[in-house]
Design a protein around this motif. Structure first.
Motif, PDB file in Angstrom:
ATOM      1  N   GLU A  78       0.865  -1.306   0.026  1.00  0.00           N
ATOM      2  CA  GLU A  78       0.094  -0.149  -0.124  1.00  0.00           C
ATOM      3  C   GLU A  78       0.945   1.186   0.005  1.00  0.00           C
ATOM      4  O   GLU A  78       1.878   1.287   0.814  1.00  0.00           O
ATOM      5  CB  GLU A  78      -0.796   0.025   1.239  1.00  0.00           C
ATOM      6  CG  GLU A  78      -1.735  -1.064   1.432  1.00  0.00           C
ATOM      7  CD  GLU A  78      -2.980  -0.982   0.454  1.00  0.00           C
ATOM      8  OE1 GLU A  78      -3.246   0.120   0.248  1.00  0.00           O
ATOM      9  OE2 GLU A  78      -3.704  -2.038   0.605  1.00  0.00           O
ATOM     10  N   THR A  79       0.750   2.140  -0.924  1.00  0.00           N
ATOM     11  CA  THR A  79       1.368   3.471  -0.809  1.00  0.00           C
ATOM     12  C   THR A  79       0.427   4.576  -0.835  1.00  0.00           C
ATOM     13  O   THR A  79      -0.598   4.537  -0.911  1.00  0.00           O
ATOM     14  CB  THR A  79       2.410   3.645  -2.043  1.00  0.00           C
ATOM     15  OG1 THR A  79       1.384   3.629  -3.119  1.00  0.00           O
ATOM     16  CG2 THR A  79       3.431   2.383  -2.137  1.00  0.00           C
ATOM     17  N   LEU A  80       1.182   5.468  -0.416  1.00  0.00           N
ATOM     18  CA  LEU A  80       0.276   7.002  -0.347  1.00  0.00           C
ATOM     19  C   LEU A  80       0.782   7.848  -1.253  1.00  0.00           C
ATOM     20  O   LEU A  80       2.004   8.090  -1.575  1.00  0.00           O
ATOM     21  CB  LEU A  80       0.304   7.602   0.990  1.00  0.00           C
ATOM     22  CG  LEU A  80      -0.678   8.524   1.436  1.00  0.00           C
ATOM     23  CD1 LEU A  80      -1.914   7.702   1.674  1.00  0.00           C
ATOM     24  CD2 LEU A  80       0.110   9.313   2.624  1.00  0.00           C
ATOM     25  N   ALA A  81       0.047   8.397  -2.311  1.00  0.00           N
ATOM     26  CA  ALA A  81       0.435   9.179  -3.319  1.00  0.00           C
ATOM     27  C   ALA A  81       0.173  10.383  -3.011  1.00  0.00           C
ATOM     28  O   ALA A  81      -1.067  11.107  -2.964  1.00  0.00           O
ATOM     29  CB  ALA A  81      -0.266   8.978  -4.530  1.00  0.00           C
ATOM     30  N   TYR A  82       1.366  11.223  -2.659  1.00  0.00           N
ATOM     31  CA  TYR A  82       1.131  12.765  -1.922  1.00  0.00           C
ATOM     32  C   TYR A  82       1.976  13.604  -2.583  1.00  0.00           C
ATOM     33  O   TYR A  82       1.968  14.924  -2.200  1.00  0.00           O
ATOM     34  CB  TYR A  82       1.042  12.564  -0.598  1.00  0.00           C
ATOM     35  CG  TYR A  82       2.272  12.463   0.117  1.00  0.00           C
ATOM     36  CD1 TYR A  82       2.768  11.242   0.006  1.00  0.00           C
ATOM     37  CD2 TYR A  82       2.758  13.438   0.828  1.00  0.00           C
ATOM     38  CE1 TYR A  82       3.940  11.021   0.911  1.00  0.00           C
ATOM     39  CE2 TYR A  82       4.116  13.282   1.432  1.00  0.00           C
ATOM     40  CZ  TYR A  82       4.717  12.003   1.413  1.00  0.00           C
ATOM     41  OH  TYR A  82       5.953  11.740   1.922  1.00  0.00           O
ATOM     42  N   LEU A  83       3.001  13.348  -3.245  1.00  0.00           N
ATOM     43  CA  LEU A  83       4.147  14.002  -3.851  1.00  0.00           C
ATOM     44  C   LEU A  83       3.670  14.633  -5.081  1.00  0.00           C
ATOM     45  O   LEU A  83       2.891  13.834  -5.841  1.00  0.00           O
ATOM     46  CB  LEU A  83       5.307  13.498  -3.825  1.00  0.00           C
ATOM     47  CG  LEU A  83       5.755  13.153  -2.317  1.00  0.00           C
ATOM     48  CD1 LEU A  83       6.761  12.028  -2.431  1.00  0.00           C
ATOM     49  CD2 LEU A  83       6.387  14.475  -1.547  1.00  0.00           C
ATOM     50  N   PRO A  84       4.001  15.623  -5.615  1.00  0.00           N
ATOM     51  CA  PRO A  84       3.504  16.279  -6.904  1.00  0.00           C
ATOM     52  C   PRO A  84       3.608  15.137  -8.033  1.00  0.00           C
ATOM     53  O   PRO A  84       4.765  14.371  -8.287  1.00  0.00           O
ATOM     54  CB  PRO A  84       4.590  17.307  -7.261  1.00  0.00           C
ATOM     55  CG  PRO A  84       5.268  17.738  -5.878  1.00  0.00           C
ATOM     56  CD  PRO A  84       5.099  16.659  -5.033  1.00  0.00           C
ATOM     57  N   MET A  85       2.494  15.093  -8.979  1.00  0.00           N
ATOM     58  CA  MET A  85       2.510  13.956  -9.936  1.00  0.00           C
ATOM     59  C   MET A  85       3.542  14.613 -11.037  1.00  0.00           C
ATOM     60  O   MET A  85       4.049  13.526 -11.715  1.00  0.00           O
ATOM     61  CB  MET A  85       1.011  14.185 -10.576  1.00  0.00           C
ATOM     62  CG  MET A  85       0.007  13.432  -9.586  1.00  0.00           C
ATOM     63  SD  MET A  85      -1.371  13.785 -10.497  1.00  0.00           S
ATOM     64  CE  MET A  85      -1.407  12.252 -11.476  1.00  0.00           C
ATOM     65  N   ALA A  86       4.106  15.633 -10.998  1.00  0.00           N
ATOM     66  CA  ALA A  86       5.098  15.969 -12.096  1.00  0.00           C
ATOM     67  C   ALA A  86       6.448  15.575 -11.751  1.00  0.00           C
ATOM     68  O   ALA A  86       7.422  15.587 -12.560  1.00  0.00           O
ATOM     69  CB  ALA A  86       5.050  17.525 -12.582  1.00  0.00           C
ATOM     70  N   TRP A  87       6.411  14.952 -10.542  1.00  0.00           N
ATOM     71  CA  TRP A  87       7.993  14.752 -10.057  1.00  0.00           C
ATOM     72  C   TRP A  87       8.040  13.142 -10.301  1.00  0.00           C
ATOM     73  O   TRP A  87       7.120  12.544 -10.045  1.00  0.00           O
ATOM     74  CB  TRP A  87       7.954  15.090  -8.532  1.00  0.00           C
ATOM     75  CG  TRP A  87       9.121  14.521  -7.765  1.00  0.00           C
ATOM     76  CD1 TRP A  87      10.352  14.971  -8.182  1.00  0.00           C
ATOM     77  CD2 TRP A  87       9.317  13.664  -6.986  1.00  0.00           C
ATOM     78  NE1 TRP A  87      11.542  14.428  -7.273  1.00  0.00           N
ATOM     79  CE2 TRP A  87      11.027  13.582  -6.597  1.00  0.00           C
ATOM     80  CE3 TRP A  87       8.350  12.684  -6.157  1.00  0.00           C
ATOM     81  CZ2 TRP A  87      11.277  12.698  -5.544  1.00  0.00           C
ATOM     82  CZ3 TRP A  87       9.029  11.958  -4.974  1.00  0.00           C
ATOM     83  CH2 TRP A  87      10.430  11.902  -4.806  1.00  0.00           C
ATOM     84  N   ILE A  88       9.258  12.810 -10.859  1.00  0.00           N
ATOM     85  CA  ILE A  88       9.816  11.490 -11.316  1.00  0.00           C
ATOM     86  C   ILE A  88       9.142  10.567 -10.287  1.00  0.00           C
ATOM     87  O   ILE A  88       8.817   9.283 -10.322  1.00  0.00           O
ATOM     88  CB  ILE A  88      11.005  11.481 -11.877  1.00  0.00           C
ATOM     89  CG1 ILE A  88      11.433  10.188 -12.193  1.00  0.00           C
ATOM     90  CG2 ILE A  88      12.233  11.803 -10.774  1.00  0.00           C
ATOM     91  CD1 ILE A  88      10.688   9.513 -13.292  1.00  0.00           C
ATOM     92  N   GLY A  89       9.743  11.088  -9.039  1.00  0.00           N
ATOM     93  CA  GLY A  89       9.472   9.982  -7.608  1.00  0.00           C
ATOM     94  C   GLY A  89       7.991   9.327  -7.707  1.00  0.00           C
ATOM     95  O   GLY A  89       7.753   8.238  -7.689  1.00  0.00           O
ATOM     96  N   ASP A  90       7.077  10.418  -7.601  1.00  0.00           N
ATOM     97  CA  ASP A  90       5.765   9.932  -7.706  1.00  0.00           C
ATOM     98  C   ASP A  90       5.457   9.323  -8.910  1.00  0.00           C
ATOM     99  O   ASP A  90       4.546   8.181  -8.789  1.00  0.00           O
ATOM    100  CB  ASP A  90       4.808  11.180  -7.541  1.00  0.00           C
ATOM    101  CG  ASP A  90       3.456  10.824  -7.344  1.00  0.00           C
ATOM    102  OD1 ASP A  90       2.996  10.184  -6.264  1.00  0.00           O
ATOM    103  OD2 ASP A  90       2.474  11.144  -8.388  1.00  0.00           O
ATOM    104  N   HIS A  91       5.652   9.553 -10.100  1.00  0.00           N
ATOM    105  CA  HIS A  91       5.556   8.824 -11.377  1.00  0.00           C
ATOM    106  C   HIS A  91       5.691   7.260 -11.247  1.00  0.00           C
ATOM    107  O   HIS A  91       5.265   6.583 -11.597  1.00  0.00           O
ATOM    108  CB  HIS A  91       5.990   9.523 -12.394  1.00  0.00           C
ATOM    109  CG  HIS A  91       5.623   9.206 -13.615  1.00  0.00           C
ATOM    110  ND1 HIS A  91       4.127   9.655 -14.356  1.00  0.00           N
ATOM    111  CD2 HIS A  91       6.013   8.227 -14.760  1.00  0.00           C
ATOM    112  CE1 HIS A  91       4.110   8.697 -15.501  1.00  0.00           C
ATOM    113  NE2 HIS A  91       5.179   8.006 -15.872  1.00  0.00           N
TER     114      HIS A  91
END
Lengths: 662, 275
Positions: free
Chosen positions: A235-248
């Motif tokens: 399970e992860t939490l998506a909370y960092l900017p979507m434009a950032w490679i990490g979140d992608h």
């Protein structure tokens, strides 16, 4: 390759193909959750497929076709993630943007990426796009997720996500050939097609569009999953900017390849409580998040009842002593294990629950150096927090810390399939399957970053330590040399000092000079509370900063740093020889810091030129007058006589280090 | 799954058209013993508008709101609510008739969470009997779930998700004001009375609050009557303004007209004594 057996089937090479597979293999497992109206709403993989399919067909109906680009603007919403894969399924390329970037920067990216479509979160973003639509003749359609406040807008070029899906659903019902055509288009997709374009801000000039292929992301995602044994149960939490490679990578590439569930918080302010509810098993956060959490806990503990405080202190002591060793799987005596087990029940467990880390399997931090104390705190609780080093151009992973080999000051070993080498000037270079295709419409920049045989220049200087771990010391362009020829990495030295809570800011000088000298800024909160406890009286920041006892304290810290530096062969030559404590706090209002609280080195060098001179001419004190700007804009002057202290240097004691590990 | 409160459901009870007179005050006078708080005031509030009531301190603005929601009973004059002359009425009757209000000094239950505070706004709409409510089961539970949904929509609307479970006493003042607005909205009122919704707020909080007031007015079609001292806010938000001074009405009309009126200027700035 470890993990679930499904991961080993590598024939799906694009995200739409992986989606079709996941909808079959993980049909009823949750793929995505979003907290809406206070309740977690879940979508299974087969439901996600349905959402994406209907939306893709709707998108096709307003003219989206192969090669089109669709901008994605907003915070982490399931529909925005679906838009990316829907666009990919039609042969298009999603371009996620930072939703908080200013209109001008956003307009540049929209124009540069030649987007014809945009899918945005809400009214705020619609307004932003409409306000700049004059300058964007190519932008044809805007789709929004949240219809609030948009009822009365002109809907000729504006569409709601739901309405698009309704259109798609109708088309699919009316004509089964549409679905066949859609599946055929997906089958046509290849691994080397462009998957996404991510714009990096870059330190100088305009943002650059990093083109990543499906191969880049799919292979990196699979490698990342295998490295930490992640499977469909995460399970992860998506909370960092979507434009950032990490979140992608964390919320899309790895989620699709492993089949795990991504949770979207209700809003950015509720991340803390949402995390507690979800208890992610895989989590990423920049160091400041961990710092903030720790401070929060410590402050709350100060107010706790005596018994609780005592319990906390005792068991944190136990954790400090053996927690990390237990986590690393080392030998620990039975007595300590028992104490740690008791601590887990009484302190660590509840604490982890408060932070939402109860189920955490692996957590990462990256982006900046994390204080060793902070890092150790989390690890001693039994949380497998690790560091990684990555870049957009690498599809994140360059180096990662393997389980059991965690060192606070290194960023780990090369990730799976990554080759690493250090250039003559100390710059770190890497080559991997994740290496980007190129910068969009910017061959010049591509050439200067990526060599012909695929090596990428990171722009960071570093070296590989004895144990094979990479150590990053500074931005390559900031690294200089002392006149003795010794390497001088200002940020490395500054960070070492800044890890002491008493020190707020440090500015190190030394490039082209005989030795290294530093300005220290004390932390008023930390030193102030120390002064209170030690009966040190002071009336102002200036007085406190110049107190002899404070100087003594800082001197001890500097000495400790020098001792550390002496132990590192490459750094031993650049020990701090002279230091002074600045009489005023560095302030963004005076232009000494950027608005994001980063030191503006060159400006400070100019402003405090007399002090720098005094650092190097051997004088023991210097009288200075500094102009300051008050919050209401008025100006005043500060006068002070600043003491400068000399340090005794330590002899270098380290062994030679390996030049490169390939 | 974005939350979007259906305007049709929130529109109110009477089915009145926009522009019809929702409430009319005719020749109302109110006095406490010998003190005349309101003297012979008449004005109306039209469905769907934002109506501001302004005036210097002690002009009788809050008394006027108290008259409208039935807390005070004027000695003279009539109040016509939705076309019917209203008799003497208790505040809770006014509430169930579709008038909700917020207070000048926040009147929330400090020890209760934001969520519970807003749920109290639904109290009048709960139909299940006391026994079921004690059992918290059967119809009572079903009803509570429905009401909770409504409350969650309002929480989403006012963007206070992050403080859902926070005791109100711990919140900063600006947020408390927002919770109070949420509670008033939970009643799905037709007429919303706001007594100085922006008092004591900083600029940013004021901007937020203005945005929310306009949103409530536009999305839900709620008619709003507000008392406010910040003239910038009043001029930007309201469709029509009525100005009171010493319990008398001295002006009534669109903001710019009122702003230009000599009587209003005199009331606010004072007039020199003539010797």
């Amino acid at each position: 390759m470890a993990g679930s057996p499904v991961v080993e089937r590598l024939d799906e090479d694009t995200f739409p193909k992986i989606l079709l597979r996941n909808a079959k293999v993980f049909a009823d497992r949750p793929a995505m959750r979003e907290k809406d109206l206070g309740i977690w709403q879940a979508w299974s993989w087969s439901e996600v497929l349905e959402e994406i399919r209907t939306f893709a067909i709707g998108l096709q109906d307003i003219g989206f076709t192969e090669g089109d680009r669709i901008a994605i603007v907003g915070t982490n919403r399931p529909r925005l993630y679906w838009t990316m894969v829907a666009a990919q399924s039609l042969g298009g390329v999603p371009v996620p943007l930072y939703s908080d970037s200013v209109a001008e920067e956003m307009a540049f990216v929209l124009e540069h990426a030649e987007v014809r479509f945009a899918c945005v979160e809400d009214q705020e973003q619609v307004d932003k796009l409409l306000s700049m639509s004059e300058g964007l003749p190519r932008l044809e359609h805007v789709i929004y997720d949240d219809p609030r406040g948009l009822r009365d807008y002109d809907h000729t070029r504006l569409h709601s996500f739901e309405e698009m899906q309704a259109v798609g659903r109708k088309a699919l019902d009316a004509d089964p050939a549409r679905e066949r055509a859609w599946l055929e288009r997906i089958a046509k997709g290849k691994g080397d097609d462009i998957s996404v374009m991510l714009y990096t801000s870059g330190t100088t000039g305009r943002p650059k569009g990093v083109m990543l292929s499906f191969d880049n992301l799919v292979i990196s995602g699979r490698n990342g999953n295998a490295f930490d044994k992640l499977d469909e149960h995460e399970e992860t939490l998506a909370y960092l900017p979507m434009a950032w490679i990490g979140d992608h990578v964390f919320s899309l590439a790895q989620a699709y390849t492993a089949g795990y569930c991504v949770n979207c918080p209700e809003s950015l302010e509720t991340v803390l409580s949402d995390r507690r509810e979800i208890a992610p098993t895989y989590f990423f956060a920049p160091p400041r998040v961990f710092e903030g959490l720790l401070t929060h806990i410590m402050v709350r503990m100060e107010d706790a009842s005596k018994l609780k405080k005592k319990m906390f202190d005792v068991f944190m002591g136990v954790a400090k002593r053996v927690g990390e060793r237990i986590l690393n799987g080392e030998d620990v005596g039975l007595k300590d294990r028992l104490a740690y087990w008791l601590g887990e029940i009484l302190v660590y467990g509840p604490l982890k629950n408060q932070m939402g880390f109860t189920r955490l399997k692996v957590g990462y931090t990256a982006g900046e150096a994390i204080g060793p104390e902070i890092f150790r705190f989390y690890r001693s609780l039994g949380l497998n927090l690790k560091q990684l080093y990555g870049q957009t151009e690498a599809s994140v992973y360059i180096t990662m810390q393997p389980d059991g080999e965690i060192y606070g000051d290194t960023v780990g070993k090369p990730a799976t399939q990554v080759e690493l080498k250090i250039a003559e000037n100390g710059e770190v270079l890497y080559r991997s399957p994740g290496v980007f295709v190129g910068y969009y419409k910017n061959d010049e920049a591509t050439k200067s970053t990526k060599t012909e045989d695929g090596w990428v220049l990171t722009g960071d200087a570093g070296f590989i330590a004895d144990n094979g771990h990479l150590k990053i010391i500074d931005r390559a362009k900031d690294v200089g040399k002392l006149t003795s020829g010794a390497l001088f990495a200002p940020k490395y030295i500054e960070n070492k000092l800044k890890f002491f809570p008493d020190v707020k800011e440090v500015v190190a000088f030394g490039d082209g000079r005989d030795f290294c000298g530093v300005f220290v800024n004390i932390d008023l909160t930390a030193v102030g509370s120390w002064a209170e406890r030690n009966n040190v009286n002071y009336a102002s920041y200036q007085e406190l900063a110049q107190h002899p006892l404070v100087y003594d304290m800082i001197e001890r810290h500097v000495d400790q740093v020098n001792r550390d530096l002496a132990g590192e062969p490459m750094m031993a030559g650049a020990q701090i020889k002279r230091f002074l404590v600045l009489h005023k706090e560095l302030d963004a209002d005076d232009g000494e810091l950027t608005r994001t609280q980063k030191v503006r080195r060159s400006f400070i060098a100019e402003r405090y030129a007399p002090l720098i001179e005094a650092l190097y001419d051997g004088s023991t004190e210097k009288h200075v007058k500094t102009e300051v700007t008050y919050e209401d804009g008025r100006k005043g002057a500060l006068e002070a006589t600043v003491e400068i202290r000399d340090m005794t240097l330590h002899p270098a004691s380290g062994r030679n280090i390996q030049e490169a590990a390939e | 799954m974005s939350a979007f409160v259906d305007p049709a459901r929130m529109a109110g009870h009477s089915g009145m058209e926009k522009g019809e007179v929702l409430l009319r005050v005719d020749n109302v006078s109110l006095s406490f013993g010998g003190v005349k708080a309101i003297t012979n005031i008449s004005f109306d509030i039209v469905k769907g508008e934002v109506r501001a009531i302004i005036g210097p301190n002690g002009a009788g603005k809050t008394s006027m709101l108290n008259v409208i929601n039935g807390f005070y009973h004027p000695q003279e004059g009539t109040i016509t609510w939705r076309g019917k002359v209203r008799r003497k009425m208790k505040p809770y009757e006014a509430a169930s008739n579709g008038i909700a209000r917020t207070f000048q000094n926040v009147a929330l239950f400090k020890g209760m969470t934001t969520l519970d505070n807003i749920m109290t706004g639904r109290g009048l709409k709960m139909k299940s009997n006391f026994i079921w409510q004690c059992l918290h089961w059967g119809p009572a539970l079903k009803e509570e779930i429905e009401h909770r949904r409504k409350v969650e929509e309002i929480i989403d609307f006012l963007e206070i998700q992050a403080i859902r479970k926070t005791p109100v006493g711990r919140l900063p003042y600006g947020l408390q004001k927002r919770v109070e607005l949420a509670r008033a909205l939970a009643m799905e009122p037709e007429l919303l009375l706001l007594d100085e919704p922006m008092a004591g707020m900083n600029l940013e909080e004021k901007e937020d609050m203005s945005r929310f007031i306009l949103d409530v007015n536009q999305q839900f079609g709620t008619t709003i009557a507000l008392i406010e001292h910040d003239m910038g806010v009043v001029m930007d938000l309201s469709d029509r303004v009525v100005v009171l001074d010493y319990g008398r009405k001295i002006a009534d009309g669109p903001p710019d007209e009122v702003q230009a009126s000599q009587d209003v200027i005199d009331a606010y700035l004072g007039v020199p004594h003539e010797h």
